[in-house]
Design a protein around this motif. Structure first.
Motif, PDB file in Angstrom:
ATOM      1  N   ARG A   1      11.316  -7.778  22.045  1.00 26.12           N
ATOM      2  CA  ARG A   1      12.395  -7.169  21.259  1.00 26.12           C
ATOM      3  C   ARG A   1      13.344  -8.237  20.725  1.00 26.12           C
ATOM      4  O   ARG A   1      13.837  -8.131  19.588  1.00 26.12           O
ATOM      5  CB  ARG A   1      13.146  -6.148  22.110  1.00 26.12           C
ATOM      6  N   GLY A   2      13.607  -9.251  21.525  1.00 25.11           N
ATOM      7  CA  GLY A   2      14.497 -10.314  21.072  1.00 25.11           C
ATOM      8  C   GLY A   2      13.953 -11.049  19.871  1.00 25.11           C
ATOM      9  O   GLY A   2      14.685 -11.335  18.910  1.00 25.11           O
ATOM     10  N   GLN A   3      12.660 -11.363  19.870  1.00 22.75           N
ATOM     11  CA  GLN A   3      12.088 -12.105  18.747  1.00 22.75           C
ATOM     12  C   GLN A   3      12.003 -11.255  17.496  1.00 22.75           C
ATOM     13  O   GLN A   3      12.210 -11.749  16.383  1.00 22.75           O
ATOM     14  CB  GLN A   3      10.721 -12.660  19.141  1.00 22.75           C
ATOM     15  N   VAL A   4      11.697  -9.969  17.652  1.00 26.16           N
ATOM     16  CA  VAL A   4      11.701  -9.090  16.477  1.00 26.16           C
ATOM     17  C   VAL A   4      13.116  -8.986  15.914  1.00 26.16           C
ATOM     18  O   VAL A   4      13.314  -9.029  14.687  1.00 26.16           O
ATOM     19  CB  VAL A   4      11.150  -7.695  16.845  1.00 26.16           C
ATOM     20  N   TYR A   5      14.108  -8.859  16.795  1.00 25.89           N
ATOM     21  CA  TYR A   5      15.496  -8.758  16.329  1.00 25.89           C
ATOM     22  C   TYR A   5      15.917 -10.030  15.594  1.00 25.89           C
ATOM     23  O   TYR A   5      16.581  -9.965  14.555  1.00 25.89           O
ATOM     24  CB  TYR A   5      16.432  -8.504  17.509  1.00 25.89           C
ATOM     25  N   ILE A   6      15.526 -11.184  16.103  1.00 24.30           N
ATOM     26  CA  ILE A   6      15.916 -12.445  15.467  1.00 24.30           C
ATOM     27  C   ILE A   6      15.255 -12.581  14.095  1.00 24.30           C
ATOM     28  O   ILE A   6      15.880 -13.054  13.141  1.00 24.30           O
ATOM     29  CB  ILE A   6      15.555 -13.633  16.378  1.00 24.30           C
ATOM     30  N   ARG A   7      14.026 -12.147  13.973  1.00 26.58           N
ATOM     31  CA  ARG A   7      13.339 -12.248  12.686  1.00 26.58           C
ATOM     32  C   ARG A   7      13.909 -11.271  11.657  1.00 26.58           C
ATOM     33  O   ARG A   7      14.099 -11.607  10.497  1.00 26.58           O
ATOM     34  CB  ARG A   7      11.844 -11.953  12.861  1.00 26.58           C
ATOM     35  N   TYR A   8      14.168 -10.031  12.076  1.00 28.29           N
ATOM     36  CA  TYR A   8      14.441  -8.974  11.112  1.00 28.29           C
ATOM     37  C   TYR A   8      15.837  -8.372  11.209  1.00 28.29           C
ATOM     38  O   TYR A   8      16.214  -7.559  10.359  1.00 28.29           O
ATOM     39  CB  TYR A   8      13.399  -7.864  11.272  1.00 28.29           C
ATOM     40  N   GLY A   9      16.616  -8.754  12.216  1.00 25.94           N
ATOM     41  CA  GLY A   9      17.974  -8.258  12.314  1.00 25.94           C
ATOM     42  C   GLY A   9      18.049  -6.845  12.856  1.00 25.94           C
ATOM     43  O   GLY A   9      17.090  -6.293  13.403  1.00 25.94           O
ATOM     44  N   HIS A  10      19.234  -6.245  12.698  1.00 29.44           N
ATOM     45  CA  HIS A  10      19.461  -4.909  13.221  1.00 29.44           C
ATOM     46  C   HIS A  10      18.662  -3.905  12.392  1.00 29.44           C
ATOM     47  O   HIS A  10      18.714  -3.931  11.159  1.00 29.44           O
ATOM     48  CB  HIS A  10      20.943  -4.554  13.161  1.00 29.44           C
ATOM     49  N   PRO A  11      17.904  -3.016  13.041  1.00 28.46           N
ATOM     50  CA  PRO A  11      17.095  -2.066  12.271  1.00 28.46           C
ATOM     51  C   PRO A  11      17.948  -1.084  11.498  1.00 28.46           C
ATOM     52  O   PRO A  11      19.071  -0.751  11.895  1.00 28.46           O
ATOM     53  CB  PRO A  11      16.270  -1.350  13.356  1.00 28.46           C
ATOM     54  N   GLY A  12      17.387  -0.607  10.382  1.00 22.33           N
ATOM     55  CA  GLY A  12      18.102   0.395   9.593  1.00 22.33           C
ATOM     56  C   GLY A  12      18.267   1.691  10.350  1.00 22.33           C
ATOM     57  O   GLY A  12      19.277   2.386  10.212  1.00 22.33           O
ATOM     58  N   SER A  13      17.275   2.029  11.165  1.00 18.36           N
ATOM     59  CA  SER A  13      17.380   3.182  12.054  1.00 18.36           C
ATOM     60  C   SER A  13      16.582   2.880  13.308  1.00 18.36           C
ATOM     61  O   SER A  13      15.658   2.062  13.300  1.00 18.36           O
ATOM     62  CB  SER A  13      16.861   4.459  11.388  1.00 18.36           C
ATOM     63  N   ARG A  14      16.954   3.556  14.383  1.00 14.06           N
ATOM     64  CA  ARG A  14      16.315   3.302  15.673  1.00 14.06           C
ATOM     65  C   ARG A  14      16.044   4.642  16.342  1.00 14.06           C
ATOM     66  O   ARG A  14      16.974   5.392  16.627  1.00 14.06           O
ATOM     67  CB  ARG A  14      17.226   2.438  16.544  1.00 14.06           C
ATOM     68  N   ASN A  15      14.787   4.944  16.555  1.00 15.86           N
ATOM     69  CA  ASN A  15      14.382   6.175  17.224  1.00 15.86           C
ATOM     70  C   ASN A  15      13.968   5.855  18.656  1.00 15.86           C
ATOM     71  O   ASN A  15      13.211   4.905  18.877  1.00 15.86           O
ATOM     72  CB  ASN A  15      13.209   6.841  16.506  1.00 15.86           C
ATOM     73  N   ILE A  16      14.460   6.640  19.597  1.00 14.82           N
ATOM     74  CA  ILE A  16      14.094   6.418  20.987  1.00 14.82           C
ATOM     75  C   ILE A  16      13.390   7.651  21.532  1.00 14.82           C
ATOM     76  O   ILE A  16      13.697   8.778  21.160  1.00 14.82           O
ATOM     77  CB  ILE A  16      15.320   6.051  21.853  1.00 14.82           C
ATOM     78  N   TYR A  17      12.423   7.421  22.394  1.00  9.73           N
ATOM     79  CA  TYR A  17      11.588   8.475  22.951  1.00  9.73           C
ATOM     80  C   TYR A  17      11.835   8.539  24.449  1.00  9.73           C
ATOM     81  O   TYR A  17      11.650   7.532  25.154  1.00  9.73           O
ATOM     82  CB  TYR A  17      10.116   8.193  22.672  1.00  9.73           C
ATOM     83  N   LEU A  18      12.222   9.702  24.939  1.00  6.79           N
ATOM     84  CA  LEU A  18      12.629   9.855  26.334  1.00  6.79           C
ATOM     85  C   LEU A  18      11.599  10.607  27.152  1.00  6.79           C
ATOM     86  O   LEU A  18      10.901  11.496  26.647  1.00  6.79           O
ATOM     87  CB  LEU A  18      13.957  10.611  26.417  1.00  6.79           C
ATOM     88  N   ASP A  19      11.527  10.233  28.424  1.00 13.28           N
ATOM     89  CA  ASP A  19      10.818  11.044  29.407  1.00 13.28           C
ATOM     90  C   ASP A  19      11.752  12.191  29.784  1.00 13.28           C
ATOM     91  O   ASP A  19      12.817  11.984  30.360  1.00 13.28           O
ATOM     92  CB  ASP A  19      10.487  10.176  30.625  1.00 13.28           C
TER      93      ASP A  19
ATOM     94  N   ARG B   1       9.682   4.752  24.849  1.00 12.85           N
ATOM     95  CA  ARG B   1       9.379   3.937  23.669  1.00 12.85           C
ATOM     96  C   ARG B   1      10.585   3.964  22.736  1.00 12.85           C
ATOM     97  O   ARG B   1      11.440   4.834  22.835  1.00 12.85           O
ATOM     98  CB  ARG B   1       8.152   4.476  22.914  1.00 12.85           C
ATOM     99  N   GLU B   2      10.606   3.009  21.847  1.00 13.51           N
ATOM    100  CA  GLU B   2      11.605   3.049  20.779  1.00 13.51           C
ATOM    101  C   GLU B   2      11.013   2.418  19.537  1.00 13.51           C
ATOM    102  O   GLU B   2      10.199   1.495  19.608  1.00 13.51           O
ATOM    103  CB  GLU B   2      12.908   2.363  21.185  1.00 13.51           C
ATOM    104  N   THR B   3      11.402   2.951  18.386  1.00 12.24           N
ATOM    105  CA  THR B   3      10.890   2.473  17.096  1.00 12.24           C
ATOM    106  C   THR B   3      12.045   1.941  16.259  1.00 12.24           C
ATOM    107  O   THR B   3      13.048   2.634  16.068  1.00 12.24           O
ATOM    108  CB  THR B   3      10.177   3.603  16.337  1.00 12.24           C
ATOM    109  N   TRP B   4      11.893   0.715  15.780  1.00 17.30           N
ATOM    110  CA  TRP B   4      12.881   0.105  14.891  1.00 17.30           C
ATOM    111  C   TRP B   4      12.328   0.171  13.469  1.00 17.30           C
ATOM    112  O   TRP B   4      11.219  -0.314  13.203  1.00 17.30           O
ATOM    113  CB  TRP B   4      13.133  -1.344  15.265  1.00 17.30           C
ATOM    114  N   SER B   5      13.099   0.737  12.560  1.00 15.30           N
ATOM    115  CA  SER B   5      12.652   0.902  11.176  1.00 15.30           C
ATOM    116  C   SER B   5      13.422  -0.022  10.244  1.00 15.30           C
ATOM    117  O   SER B   5      14.655  -0.117  10.327  1.00 15.30           O
ATOM    118  CB  SER B   5      12.826   2.360  10.735  1.00 15.30           C
ATOM    119  N   TYR B   6      12.676  -0.698   9.382  1.00 14.55           N
ATOM    120  CA  TYR B   6      13.222  -1.603   8.375  1.00 14.55           C
ATOM    121  C   TYR B   6      12.654  -1.198   7.013  1.00 14.55           C
ATOM    122  O   TYR B   6      11.718  -0.410   6.949  1.00 14.55           O
ATOM    123  CB  TYR B   6      12.831  -3.056   8.686  1.00 14.55           C
ATOM    124  N   PRO B   7      13.186  -1.725   5.923  1.00 12.53           N
ATOM    125  CA  PRO B   7      12.618  -1.402   4.605  1.00 12.53           C
ATOM    126  C   PRO B   7      11.151  -1.814   4.516  1.00 12.53           C
ATOM    127  O   PRO B   7      10.826  -2.993   4.578  1.00 12.53           O
ATOM    128  CB  PRO B   7      13.489  -2.221   3.644  1.00 12.53           C
TER     129      PRO B   7
END
Length: 675
Positions: free
Chosen positions: A333-351, A359-365
């Motif tokens: 997650r740290g390396q994805v964040y450094i490459r692409y920054g804060h996601p435009g939206s963030r979906n989280i999946y709960l038990d 799980r969580e999904t980071w969405s970018y353009p």
């Protein structure tokens, strides 16, 4: 008899005492040996079992519990709990044992029970740094979860975002209280300080974050993480210059490998290269990489590198694994964040059963990345979706989109139309003439006199060689500029020009003009290949597109004999005209010093878009002129009438032929005829 019996009892007591001391030393030795992770499981367990038989306290049993807890499986936690119960039975008031019991609940995702036990320890021992840290960690986790909940997915259901509200504020305040007290007890407790920094940042208290690590730096001046966390706070306060300065101090305190690793994330496609320090780019490659990505040279800081440092600081603050001592920049997650920054939206999946993230999904353009949770601080990339594909590999994403960055100036920035043309200069150099235009609607201006407007601009001209070494850096105020009046089709614009004498080679050019009041930014960047003009064969300069060219016959021969009113928009009206200035070099002369050459002017209409396989339009000759002069080089210009030309993009070509030796040279420019 009585005396002998008493003596025997005393002797037996002394023997027991000696035996206990010997056992304690043996327990210490066995537990120390069992901590060697290079030994097999059976050998380590055997040593701890032997220590447990000799130990009169619960220490060996607690070591057994910690050993199984570190394996982090359901079965190992059961073994850990069994051994811990025996240890607590021996020493019910031992704080360390109680905290290990709480950690088992933490690892089992039973957060409520965990928090209950930790608070019980704090009630018994308010100065327990470990208990304070764990209580703060729980409160921080609850705060972040409520703050970040944007869209919850629980099975097929979709729920609206939870309100941060009173519960989030309560958790933030609890986290701050616990962690602050932990630092009061132990100012060097690094995990508590880092976590408190995260709480301040996520809780929108950047000033407190900056002060937290500013104080820490006073006693730990070589800790580069502290500089980065302080810079993160300053940047969140919009104190960008101070943030860049602090980040720079942090960079200077990194080891060479750390610095190369940190600055290479986003530069390299192959993730394995990031983990092999021998394959990392060197300082020079990194300097070129980041210099070329500076979005605005007018400012003292490199905003792209500033954003990269912010992402690194946040990744280390947010996505590190304190239990394993892993920095956030080393995690998925740290390396994805450094490459692409804060996601435009963030979906989280709960038990839904125990309210735990799965799980969580980071969405970018254009793409998204889904992470799968392994445990509290370990996440793997589960899948990547890119626009136009069903599913992709993470490596495919890195190849197609190695980084994502939004220019912080894009809302007030516009492209400044420009043109450049190259001419021969003295001493083997090349004269570069560049002109740019600023649309009147983008710049505050007022008339001073006909053709001149007052402005309040700060202009920067920046030139770098192919390796991004600085060749020219000129920043100056502009108070007036020439003005071209507009009409119902073309808007009026201000323009500026510059002449540079350069050695042949590759260059990077940037011009930036900021309106001091409106804060609008007119910019352009260009990669230039400066040609080398020879001295033997016939050569033609570039074509300088102009509104008009006026020759002052009273001036001496040369470029300054011609007044060129540039046309950086490269446009003209359908019923108007357009002019071109150029120079011809190395004309041959006869024995009387005379030249004889021909200049042909050609045009062709270009398609708005050219598909593969489509025929290229043919050139149409507009006119040919023959000249007989006496100089080996000649300046020339042409006024081209647009009457009858169709609207759209056009190419204009000049073909010069030396009629004495048959040599030819040509040069082309593109312009647009407006309807």
């Amino acid at each position: 008899m009585i005396r002998i019996f008493l003596l025997a009892v005393l002797t037996l007591g002394n023997c027991n005492s000696a035996f206990s001391e010997s056992d304690s030393e043996m327990v210490d030795a066995l537990l120390s040996s069992a901590s060697d992770t290079s030994l097999s499981h059976s050998r380590r367990v055997g040593m701890m079992e032997k220590a447990a038989r000799k130990d009169k306290t619960g220490r060996a049993m607690h070591a057994f519990a910690r050993y199984y807890l570190n394996q982090n499986t359901v079965l190992s936690r059961q073994f850990a709990r069994q051994w811990l119960r025996r240890a607590i039975k021996r020493e019910p008031d031992n704080v360390d044992y109680q905290l290990t019991s709480a950690e088992i609940y933490w690892q089992s995702e039973n957060r409520d029970k965990f928090y209950e036990e930790v608070r019980q320890v704090i009630a018994q021992n308010p100065s327990s740094v470990k208990a304070l840290y764990w209580a703060g960690r729980h409160a921080a986790r609850e705060m972040v979860y409520n703050l970040e909940r944007e869209t919850l997915h629980s099975g097929p259901e979709r729920k609206k975002r939870f309100n941060y509200g009173a519960y989030g504020l309560e958790m933030r305040n609890q986290a701050i209280a616990y962690l602050t007290e932990a630092l009061n007890q132990d100012p060097d407790h690094r995990r508590a300080r880092t976590l408190l920094g995260q709480v301040y940042y996520e809780g929108h208290q950047p000033e407190e974050l900056a002060e937290l690590f500013k104080a820490y730096i006073l006693t730990h001046p070589d800790d580069w993480h502290a500089y980065f966390f302080m810079g993160l706070g300053l940047q969140a306060k919009k104190d960008l210059d101070s943030a860049f300065n602090v980040y720079s101090k942090g960079l200077s305190r990194m080891s060479e490998t750390e610095r190369h690793f940190m600055q290479s994330i986003g530069m390299l496609v192959d993730r394995d290269a990031l983990e092999e320090s021998d394959d990392l780019p060197d300082d020079e490659a990194l300097r070129r990489f980041w210099k070329g990505r500076d979005p605005l040279f007018l400012t003292p800081s490199n905003e792209r590198l500033l954003e990269h440092c912010r992402r690194v600081a946040y990744a280390n603050l947010r996505y590190g694994d304190p239990d394993r001592g892993t920095d956030g920049w080393e995690t998925n997650r740290g390396q994805v964040y450094i490459r692409y920054g804060h996601p435009g939206s963030r979906n989280i999946y709960l038990d839904r059963a125990n309210y735990v993230l799965l799980r969580e999904t980071w969405s970018y353009p254009g793409f998204s990345v889904t992470f799968e949770r392994i445990n509290e601080n370990r996440w793997n990339v589960l899948e990547v979706w890119m626009q136009g594909t069903v599913r992709s590999r993470y490596k495919d994403l890195l190849e197609r989109v190695p980084e994502h960055y939004e220019d912080p100036y894009w809302l007030r920035q516009y492209d400044a139309p420009h043109q450049v043309a190259q001419f021969r200069a003295e001493d083997g150099k090349t004269r570069l003439e560049l002109y740019y235009a600023l649309p009147g609607e983008e710049v505050g201006h007022a008339e001073i006199s006909s053709g001149v407007q007052s402005v309040d601009l700060r202009q920067g001209l920046f030139l770098f060689d192919a390796e991004w070494n600085e060749v020219k850096n000129s920043v100056q105020p502009l108070k007036k500029m020439p003005w071209i009046e507009g009409n119902i089709i073309l808007e009026g614009y201000l323009f500026w020009g510059e002449r540079l004498s350069l050695d042949p080679g590759s260059y990077h050019l940037a011009v930036e003009a900021e309106d001091r009041k409106a804060k609008t930014l007119g910019t352009f960047r260009d990669s230039l290949q400066i040609r080398k003009f020879g001295s033997e064969n016939l050569e033609l300069s570039g074509l300088l597109i102009a509104q008009r060219v006026v020759e002052h016959e009273s001036r001496p021969f040369g470029r300054d004999r011609f007044m060129v009113l540039p046309n950086p928009l490269k446009q003209c009206q359908r019923d108007g005209h357009i002019s071109f200035y150029f120079e011809i070099y190395n004309l041959s002369r006869d024995e009387f010093g005379a030249t004889n050459y021909q200049v042909t002017y050609q045009t062709r209409l270009l398609p708005e878009s050219h598909g593969e396989g489509e025929p290229v339009p043919k050139w149409t000759t507009a006119v040919s002129n023959t000249f007989q002069e006496s100089r080996s080089w000649e300046p020339n210009y042409l006024k081209l009438d647009m009457q009858g030309l169709a609207p759209g993009p056009w190419a204009f070509r000049v073909v010069a032929e030396d009629l004495r030796n048959g040599q030819q040279a040509m040069s082309t420019a593109v312009f647009r005829v407006m309807p």
